[in-house]
Write a protein that holds these residues in place. Structure first.
Motif, PDB file in Angstrom:
ATOM      1  N   GLU A  29       0.829  -1.202   0.000  1.00 21.73           N
ATOM      2  CA  GLU A  29       0.000   0.000   0.000  1.00 21.73           C
ATOM      3  C   GLU A  29       0.869   1.261   0.000  1.00 21.73           C
ATOM      4  O   GLU A  29       0.580   2.224  -0.688  1.00 21.73           O
ATOM      5  N   GLN A  30       1.976   1.262   0.749  1.00 27.10           N
ATOM      6  CA  GLN A  30       2.824   2.452   0.844  1.00 27.10           C
ATOM      7  C   GLN A  30       3.602   2.715  -0.441  1.00 27.10           C
ATOM      8  O   GLN A  30       4.063   3.827  -0.667  1.00 27.10           O
ATOM      9  N   ASN A  31       3.760   1.712  -1.304  1.00 28.90           N
ATOM     10  CA  ASN A  31       4.500   1.898  -2.549  1.00 28.90           C
ATOM     11  C   ASN A  31       3.603   2.227  -3.735  1.00 28.90           C
ATOM     12  O   ASN A  31       4.086   2.374  -4.840  1.00 28.90           O
ATOM     13  N   ARG A  32       2.310   2.303  -3.504  1.00 31.36           N
ATOM     14  CA  ARG A  32       1.402   2.598  -4.612  1.00 31.36           C
ATOM     15  C   ARG A  32       1.603   4.021  -5.093  1.00 31.36           C
ATOM     16  O   ARG A  32       1.811   4.943  -4.320  1.00 31.36           O
ATOM     17  N   ARG A  33       1.531   4.165  -6.396  1.00 30.68           N
ATOM     18  CA  ARG A  33       1.768   5.468  -7.009  1.00 30.68           C
ATOM     19  C   ARG A  33       0.471   6.280  -7.070  1.00 30.68           C
ATOM     20  O   ARG A  33      -0.616   5.731  -7.047  1.00 30.68           O
ATOM     21  N   PRO A  34       0.587   7.597  -7.200  1.00 29.81           N
ATOM     22  CA  PRO A  34      -0.606   8.442  -7.284  1.00 29.81           C
ATOM     23  C   PRO A  34      -1.411   8.151  -8.560  1.00 29.81           C
ATOM     24  O   PRO A  34      -0.888   7.607  -9.533  1.00 29.81           O
ATOM     25  N   LEU A  35      -2.650   8.536  -8.523  1.00 31.28           N
ATOM     26  CA  LEU A  35      -3.520   8.420  -9.696  1.00 31.28           C
ATOM     27  C   LEU A  35      -3.244   9.587 -10.638  1.00 31.28           C
ATOM     28  O   LEU A  35      -2.795  10.651 -10.198  1.00 31.28           O
ATOM     29  N   PRO A  36      -3.507   9.434 -11.939  1.00 30.08           N
ATOM     30  CA  PRO A  36      -3.151  10.508 -12.885  1.00 30.08           C
ATOM     31  C   PRO A  36      -3.848  11.824 -12.597  1.00 30.08           C
ATOM     32  O   PRO A  36      -3.267  12.888 -12.759  1.00 30.08           O
ATOM     33  N   HIS A  37      -5.087  11.795 -12.124  1.00 30.17           N
ATOM     34  CA  HIS A  37      -5.799  13.045 -11.887  1.00 30.17           C
ATOM     35  C   HIS A  37      -5.494  13.639 -10.520  1.00 30.17           C
ATOM     36  O   HIS A  37      -5.990  14.703 -10.182  1.00 30.17           O
ATOM     37  N   PRO A  51      -7.542  16.612 -29.693  1.00 29.29           N
ATOM     38  CA  PRO A  51      -6.578  15.701 -30.319  1.00 29.29           C
ATOM     39  C   PRO A  51      -7.252  14.768 -31.332  1.00 29.29           C
ATOM     40  O   PRO A  51      -8.469  14.618 -31.338  1.00 29.29           O
ATOM     41  N   ASP A  52      -6.422  14.126 -32.153  1.00 24.71           N
ATOM     42  CA  ASP A  52      -6.941  13.113 -33.068  1.00 24.71           C
ATOM     43  C   ASP A  52      -6.462  11.735 -32.612  1.00 24.71           C
ATOM     44  O   ASP A  52      -5.814  11.599 -31.575  1.00 24.71           O
ATOM     45  N   ALA A  53      -6.754  10.714 -33.400  1.00 20.69           N
ATOM     46  CA  ALA A  53      -6.442   9.333 -33.027  1.00 20.69           C
ATOM     47  C   ALA A  53      -4.946   9.041 -32.969  1.00 20.69           C
ATOM     48  O   ALA A  53      -4.546   8.012 -32.431  1.00 20.69           O
ATOM     49  N   ASP A  54      -4.107   9.940 -33.474  1.00 20.28           N
ATOM     50  CA  ASP A  54      -2.662   9.738 -33.405  1.00 20.28           C
ATOM     51  C   ASP A  54      -2.050  10.329 -32.138  1.00 20.28           C
ATOM     52  O   ASP A  54      -0.843  10.207 -31.917  1.00 20.28           O
ATOM     53  N   ALA A  55      -2.855  10.968 -31.299  1.00 20.23           N
ATOM     54  CA  ALA A  55      -2.341  11.562 -30.069  1.00 20.23           C
ATOM     55  C   ALA A  55      -1.930  10.471 -29.079  1.00 20.23           C
ATOM     56  O   ALA A  55      -2.445   9.360 -29.112  1.00 20.23           O
ATOM     57  N   SER A  56      -1.023  10.814 -28.202  1.00 21.06           N
ATOM     58  CA  SER A  56      -0.633   9.901 -27.132  1.00 21.06           C
ATOM     59  C   SER A  56      -1.609  10.067 -25.963  1.00 21.06           C
ATOM     60  O   SER A  56      -2.282  11.102 -25.847  1.00 21.06           O
ATOM     61  N   PRO A  57      -1.673   9.080 -25.066  1.00 23.77           N
ATOM     62  CA  PRO A  57      -2.481   9.268 -23.860  1.00 23.77           C
ATOM     63  C   PRO A  57      -2.070  10.514 -23.068  1.00 23.77           C
ATOM     64  O   PRO A  57      -2.912  11.177 -22.472  1.00 23.77           O
ATOM     65  N   GLY A  67      -4.498  13.448 -21.896  1.00 23.73           N
ATOM     66  CA  GLY A  67      -4.542  13.865 -20.497  1.00 23.73           C
ATOM     67  C   GLY A  67      -4.297  15.354 -20.322  1.00 23.73           C
ATOM     68  O   GLY A  67      -4.937  16.007 -19.495  1.00 23.73           O
ATOM     69  N   PHE A  68      -3.376  15.902 -21.109  1.00 26.51           N
ATOM     70  CA  PHE A  68      -3.108  17.341 -21.073  1.00 26.51           C
ATOM     71  C   PHE A  68      -4.375  18.112 -21.417  1.00 26.51           C
ATOM     72  O   PHE A  68      -4.750  19.066 -20.734  1.00 26.51           O
ATOM     73  N   ASN A  69      -5.057  17.708 -22.490  1.00 28.63           N
ATOM     74  CA  ASN A  69      -6.291  18.388 -22.894  1.00 28.63           C
ATOM     75  C   ASN A  69      -7.399  18.205 -21.858  1.00 28.63           C
ATOM     76  O   ASN A  69      -8.153  19.139 -21.579  1.00 28.63           O
ATOM     77  N   LEU A  70      -7.481  17.007 -21.280  1.00 31.21           N
ATOM     78  CA  LEU A  70      -8.499  16.775 -20.251  1.00 31.21           C
ATOM     79  C   LEU A  70      -8.264  17.651 -19.025  1.00 31.21           C
ATOM     80  O   LEU A  70      -9.214  18.074 -18.370  1.00 31.21           O
TER      81      LEU A  70
END
Length: 179
Positions: A3-11, A146-152, A156-159
């Motif tokens: 549990e202590q090594n879990r990384r943060p969520l993207p948001h 973004p279009d379908a060639d964008a990276s996640p 995420g930046f746009n979101l």
């Protein structure tokens, strides 16, 4: 993974926004993912349905992310956006490469497997339990940009700048060590 090594969520790095509700017939909050959502077994995106989002929502985005992947940057399993505001449910399997159950115009970008579809859970054997964070974003624009060639990361930046509210559902999966 402890549990202590879990990384943060993207948001966790985005500005706070209100939440709404997402539920699934296939993913129980905090429960173990079913074999259908495991890469080497079913590799099927789960059914998702949401409600309670802001009235000014113009579209939705859906992602699945493993923050516990041993990559230093997590692992994106599913990223789609420009889901029309009148669509509040995705059937199981909507994330397949055939896009069955998705309305026209929805954009699927490549996941970290390199394919434009849902890629199921596949943590390394013995790496402990990983979290699979299914997030639905209420977006303030019909088209995110973004279009379908964008990276996640670009999605995420746009979101980050267009999210009105967010709902999340977290399932877990562990691939035991061999032997």
């Amino acid at each position: 993974m402890s549990e202590q090594n879990r990384r943060p969520l993207p948001h966790d790095f985005h500005p706070p926004v209100p939440s709404f509700t997402v539920v699934s017939d296939d993913v129980e909050p905090g429960g173990t993912l079913k074999s259908a959502q495991v890469y080497a077994e079913g590799n099927t995106s789960p059914q998702l349905r949401w409600e309670g989002f802001p009235a000014e929502t113009k579209s939705f985005a859906v992602t699945c992310y493993d923050p516990d992947a041993p990559t230093g940057s997590g692992f994106w399993h599913w990223v789609l956006f420009d889901i029309p505001v009148d669509v509040t449910e995705l059937p199981a399997g909507a994330g397949s490469g055939a896009f069955e159950g998705l309305p026209e115009g929805v954009v699927h970008v490549r996941n970290d497997y390199g394919s434009r579809d849902f890629g199921g859970a596949a943590p390394p054997p013995g790496d402990g339990s990983h979290r699979y964070v299914f997030t639905v974003y209420a977006v303030d624009a019909e088209k995110l940009g973004p279009d379908a060639d964008a990276s996640p990361a670009v999605v995420g930046f746009n979101l980050r700048f267009h999210t009105l509210a967010r709902a999340q559902l977290i399932g877990e999966y562990e691939n035991p060590a061999a032997g």
